[in-house]
Design a protein around this motif. Structure first.
Motif, PDB file in Angstrom:
ATOM      1  N   ALA A 179       0.856  -1.101  -0.025  1.00  0.00           N
ATOM      2  CA  ALA A 179       0.077   0.063   0.013  1.00  0.00           C
ATOM      3  C   ALA A 179       0.805   1.304  -0.029  1.00  0.00           C
ATOM      4  CB  ALA A 179      -1.000   0.005   1.085  1.00  0.00           C
ATOM      5  N   GLY A 180       2.134   0.993   0.263  1.00  0.00           N
ATOM      6  CA  GLY A 180       2.980   2.441   0.525  1.00  0.00           C
ATOM      7  C   GLY A 180       3.842   2.400   1.439  1.00  0.00           C
ATOM      8  N   VAL A 181       4.367   3.495   2.074  1.00  0.00           N
ATOM      9  CA  VAL A 181       5.572   3.533   2.790  1.00  0.00           C
ATOM     10  C   VAL A 181       5.084   4.565   4.013  1.00  0.00           C
ATOM     11  CG1 VAL A 181       6.474   5.657   1.900  1.00  0.00           C
ATOM     12  CG2 VAL A 181       8.075   4.381   3.188  1.00  0.00           C
ATOM     13  N   GLY A 182       5.640   4.256   5.044  1.00  0.00           N
ATOM     14  CA  GLY A 182       5.229   4.881   6.546  1.00  0.00           C
ATOM     15  C   GLY A 182       6.253   6.029   6.727  1.00  0.00           C
ATOM     16  N   GLU A 183       6.213   6.512   7.959  1.00  0.00           N
ATOM     17  CA  GLU A 183       7.064   7.630   8.245  1.00  0.00           C
ATOM     18  C   GLU A 183       8.354   7.221   8.627  1.00  0.00           C
ATOM     19  OE1 GLU A 183       7.152  11.949   8.920  1.00  0.00           O
ATOM     20  OE2 GLU A 183       5.423  10.837   8.288  1.00  0.00           O
ATOM     21  N   ALA A 184       9.422   8.014   8.070  1.00  0.00           N
ATOM     22  CA  ALA A 184      10.672   7.578   8.308  1.00  0.00           C
ATOM     23  C   ALA A 184      11.123   7.877   9.587  1.00  0.00           C
ATOM     24  CB  ALA A 184      11.493   8.172   7.280  1.00  0.00           C
ATOM     25  N   ARG A 185      11.882   7.014  10.230  1.00  0.00           N
ATOM     26  CA  ARG A 185      12.548   7.352  11.544  1.00  0.00           C
ATOM     27  C   ARG A 185      13.989   7.025  11.528  1.00  0.00           C
ATOM     28  NH1 ARG A 185       9.525   2.869  11.086  1.00  0.00           N
ATOM     29  NH2 ARG A 185      10.363   0.978  11.843  1.00  0.00           N
ATOM     30  N   GLU A 186      14.639   7.466  12.510  1.00  0.00           N
ATOM     31  CA  GLU A 186      16.244   7.374  12.522  1.00  0.00           C
ATOM     32  C   GLU A 186      16.425   5.958  12.791  1.00  0.00           C
ATOM     33  OE1 GLU A 186      19.598   8.784  15.449  1.00  0.00           O
ATOM     34  OE2 GLU A 186      19.212  10.407  13.974  1.00  0.00           O
ATOM     35  N   PHE A 187      17.359   5.473  12.117  1.00  0.00           N
ATOM     36  CA  PHE A 187      17.880   4.204  12.370  1.00  0.00           C
ATOM     37  C   PHE A 187      19.205   3.971  12.764  1.00  0.00           C
ATOM     38  CE2 PHE A 187      20.188   0.434   9.984  1.00  0.00           C
ATOM     39  CZ  PHE A 187      19.633  -0.745  10.713  1.00  0.00           C
ATOM     40  N   VAL A 188      20.218   4.730  12.098  1.00  0.00           N
ATOM     41  CA  VAL A 188      21.381   4.711  12.597  1.00  0.00           C
ATOM     42  C   VAL A 188      22.098   6.468  12.504  1.00  0.00           C
ATOM     43  CG1 VAL A 188      24.022   4.321  12.246  1.00  0.00           C
ATOM     44  CG2 VAL A 188      22.178   2.423  12.169  1.00  0.00           C
ATOM     45  N   ASN A 189      22.585   6.690  13.486  1.00  0.00           N
ATOM     46  CA  ASN A 189      23.325   8.040  13.133  1.00  0.00           C
ATOM     47  C   ASN A 189      24.886   7.855  13.165  1.00  0.00           C
ATOM     48  OD1 ASN A 189      24.857  10.467  13.616  1.00  0.00           O
ATOM     49  ND2 ASN A 189      24.105  10.863  15.639  1.00  0.00           N
ATOM     50  N   THR A 190      25.320   7.736  12.002  1.00  0.00           N
ATOM     51  CA  THR A 190      26.569   7.224  11.441  1.00  0.00           C
ATOM     52  C   THR A 190      27.817   8.066  11.703  1.00  0.00           C
ATOM     53  OG1 THR A 190      26.792   7.833   9.325  1.00  0.00           O
ATOM     54  CG2 THR A 190      25.853   5.687   9.593  1.00  0.00           C
ATOM     55  N   GLY A 191      27.282   9.616  12.202  1.00  0.00           N
ATOM     56  CA  GLY A 191      28.212  10.474  12.495  1.00  0.00           C
ATOM     57  C   GLY A 191      28.690  10.361  13.764  1.00  0.00           C
ATOM     58  N   ALA A 192      27.888   9.546  14.898  1.00  0.00           N
ATOM     59  CA  ALA A 192      28.401   9.591  16.059  1.00  0.00           C
ATOM     60  C   ALA A 192      29.571   8.236  16.106  1.00  0.00           C
ATOM     61  CB  ALA A 192      27.273   8.778  16.968  1.00  0.00           C
ATOM     62  N   ILE A 193      29.598   7.639  14.950  1.00  0.00           N
ATOM     63  CA  ILE A 193      30.499   6.351  15.000  1.00  0.00           C
ATOM     64  C   ILE A 193      31.799   6.926  14.101  1.00  0.00           C
ATOM     65  CG2 ILE A 193      31.026   3.889  14.287  1.00  0.00           C
ATOM     66  CD1 ILE A 193      28.027   3.687  14.385  1.00  0.00           C
ATOM     67  N   TRP A 194      31.507   7.446  13.069  1.00  0.00           N
ATOM     68  CA  TRP A 194      32.617   7.904  12.128  1.00  0.00           C
ATOM     69  C   TRP A 194      32.291   9.367  11.746  1.00  0.00           C
ATOM     70  CZ3 TRP A 194      29.597   3.593  10.561  1.00  0.00           C
ATOM     71  CH2 TRP A 194      30.373   2.557  10.574  1.00  0.00           C
ATOM     72  N   GLY A 196      34.048  11.779  10.726  1.00  0.00           N
ATOM     73  CA  GLY A 196      34.525  12.434   9.478  1.00  0.00           C
ATOM     74  C   GLY A 196      34.062  11.479   8.158  1.00  0.00           C
ATOM     75  N   ALA A 197      33.109  10.946   8.350  1.00  0.00           N
ATOM     76  CA  ALA A 197      32.887   9.952   7.101  1.00  0.00           C
ATOM     77  C   ALA A 197      31.292  10.143   6.882  1.00  0.00           C
ATOM     78  CB  ALA A 197      33.233   8.479   7.300  1.00  0.00           C
ATOM     79  N   TYR A 198      30.857   9.540   5.587  1.00  0.00           N
ATOM     80  CA  TYR A 198      29.371  10.042   5.197  1.00  0.00           C
ATOM     81  C   TYR A 198      28.779   8.603   4.798  1.00  0.00           C
ATOM     82  CZ  TYR A 198      30.905  14.526   5.859  1.00  0.00           C
ATOM     83  OH  TYR A 198      31.327  15.733   6.761  1.00  0.00           O
ATOM     84  N   PRO A 199      27.571   8.394   5.444  1.00  0.00           N
ATOM     85  CA  PRO A 199      27.054   6.727   4.740  1.00  0.00           C
ATOM     86  C   PRO A 199      26.549   7.159   3.241  1.00  0.00           C
ATOM     87  CG  PRO A 199      25.429   8.247   6.035  1.00  0.00           C
ATOM     88  CD  PRO A 199      26.774   8.909   6.086  1.00  0.00           C
ATOM     89  N   ASP A 200      27.014   6.139   2.441  1.00  0.00           N
ATOM     90  CA  ASP A 200      26.461   6.185   0.990  1.00  0.00           C
ATOM     91  C   ASP A 200      25.642   5.035   0.767  1.00  0.00           C
ATOM     92  OD1 ASP A 200      26.995   6.430  -1.996  1.00  0.00           O
ATOM     93  OD2 ASP A 200      28.559   7.840  -1.481  1.00  0.00           O
ATOM     94  N   GLY A 201      25.937   4.513  -0.391  1.00  0.00           N
ATOM     95  CA  GLY A 201      24.874   3.426  -0.787  1.00  0.00           C
ATOM     96  C   GLY A 201      24.600   2.207   0.120  1.00  0.00           C
ATOM     97  N   PRO A 202      23.180   1.936   0.418  1.00  0.00           N
ATOM     98  CA  PRO A 202      23.367   0.801   1.294  1.00  0.00           C
ATOM     99  C   PRO A 202      22.840  -0.475   0.516  1.00  0.00           C
ATOM    100  CG  PRO A 202      21.295   2.215   1.438  1.00  0.00           C
ATOM    101  CD  PRO A 202      22.221   2.764   0.291  1.00  0.00           C
TER     102      PRO A 202
END
Length: 293
Positions: A179-194, A196-202
């Motif tokens: 039927a569709g997609v729900g509201e997005a919520r935070e899964f991971v804050n990668t900035g807290a781990i890295w 100086g790096a940025y999450p790219d393709g999953p």
């Protein structure tokens, strides 16, 4: 946490912005792109051969579709690509997209829909957002106001979809259904781990764990379904852009990389930058549905 695995250099073509690794289970090949050089690449692991086609603009992704075609996201909209004729054909514009935006990353869900994102080509304005393509119709769906979108990626059951805000250094998750997609919520804050790096393709594996490439991070990372970092694979390349799981058993990880942000003299530090890389993954992926046009 760190997985020590041999990493193979599959193709060294000096990609400026290698992206969009996607396993084609029917053809048993991996498709990927060099966005800035406008190339659609294909690698055949059975023969070791590589070939490329020049797209009519910046190409962010290519996904296997019904009828032997590929559906591709270019700067100015959606195209089909016929591998036999080596021809691109414009399918449709993306309504409302600014001229300075381009399409960047995509995936299919179990129902053959395509989820994709747009972004500011200059990587400055927060003008990007996500869409769904469903049998010829494009609808805005998912987070908005993002300067660099990545993903989406869908779980094996099709009950979860992951959206990446690269500059915001976070991966979001939403419930998904026919039927569709729900509201997005935070899964991971990668900035807290890295920081100086940025999450790219999953990509999501068969166990429902999320792998993400880390731009400026020299690695791909695997997160559990509840967002806990479980593993990392490091590379001799700094800017990792996308991973897919393929091969006959879906246990070969193919990884794209980039060189566009390497300063003069940095290339020697990262000998695998601009290459298509591969390693044996500890868990399998799964066959992605073909696009329903």
């Amino acid at each position: 946490m760190a997985l020590t695995v041999p990493v193979a250099r599959v193709l060294d073509a000096g990609f400026k912005l290698g992206e969009g690794a996607c396993w084609d289970a029917q053809r048993q090949v991996v498709w990927f792109v060099d966005i800035k050089r406008h190339y659609l690449w294909v690698h055949d692991p059975a023969t070791g051969s590589n070939s490329r086609a020049e797209a009519p603009g910046q190409i962010g992704w290519a996904l296997p579709a019904e009828g032997g075609l590929l559906l591709c996201g270019l700067q100015d909209g959606l195209y089909t690509f016929d591998p036999e004729a080596q021809a691109f054909s414009k399918l449709m514009d993306v309504p409302g997209e600014p001229a300075h935006n381009r399409l960047n990353d995509a995936c299919t869900d179990p129902w053959g829909r395509v989820w994709f994102g747009s972004m500011d080509d200059a990587e400055a304005e927060a003008s990007g957002r996500f869409y769904v393509f469903d049998r010829g119709a494009i609808t805005p769906a998912g987070p908005t106001g993002i300067s660099i979108t990545n993903g989406p990626a869908v779980s094996p059951q099709g009950d979860r979809i992951y959206f990446t805000d690269t500059v915001g250094q976070k991966i979001m998750v939403a419930d998904l259904s026919p039927a569709g997609v729900g509201e997005a919520r935070e899964f991971v804050n990668t900035g807290a781990i890295w920081p100086g790096a940025y999450p790219d393709g999953p990509v999501v594996d068969a166990e429902g764990h999320v792998w993400t490439a880390m731009y400026f991070g020299s690695c791909v990372a695997r997160f559990s379904p509840d967002g806990v970092l479980e593993a990392e694979v490091e590379f001799a390349a700094r800017d990792i852009t996308k991973m897919c799981l393929g091969g006959a058993d879906f246990r070969t990880a193919y990884v794209t990389t980039a060189t566009k942000n390497l300063a003069e003299g940095e290339a020697e530090q990262f000998p695998d930058a601009g290459c298509l890389l591969a390693f044996d993954a500890p868990v399998a992926g799964f066959a992605q549905a073909r696009v329903k046009l």
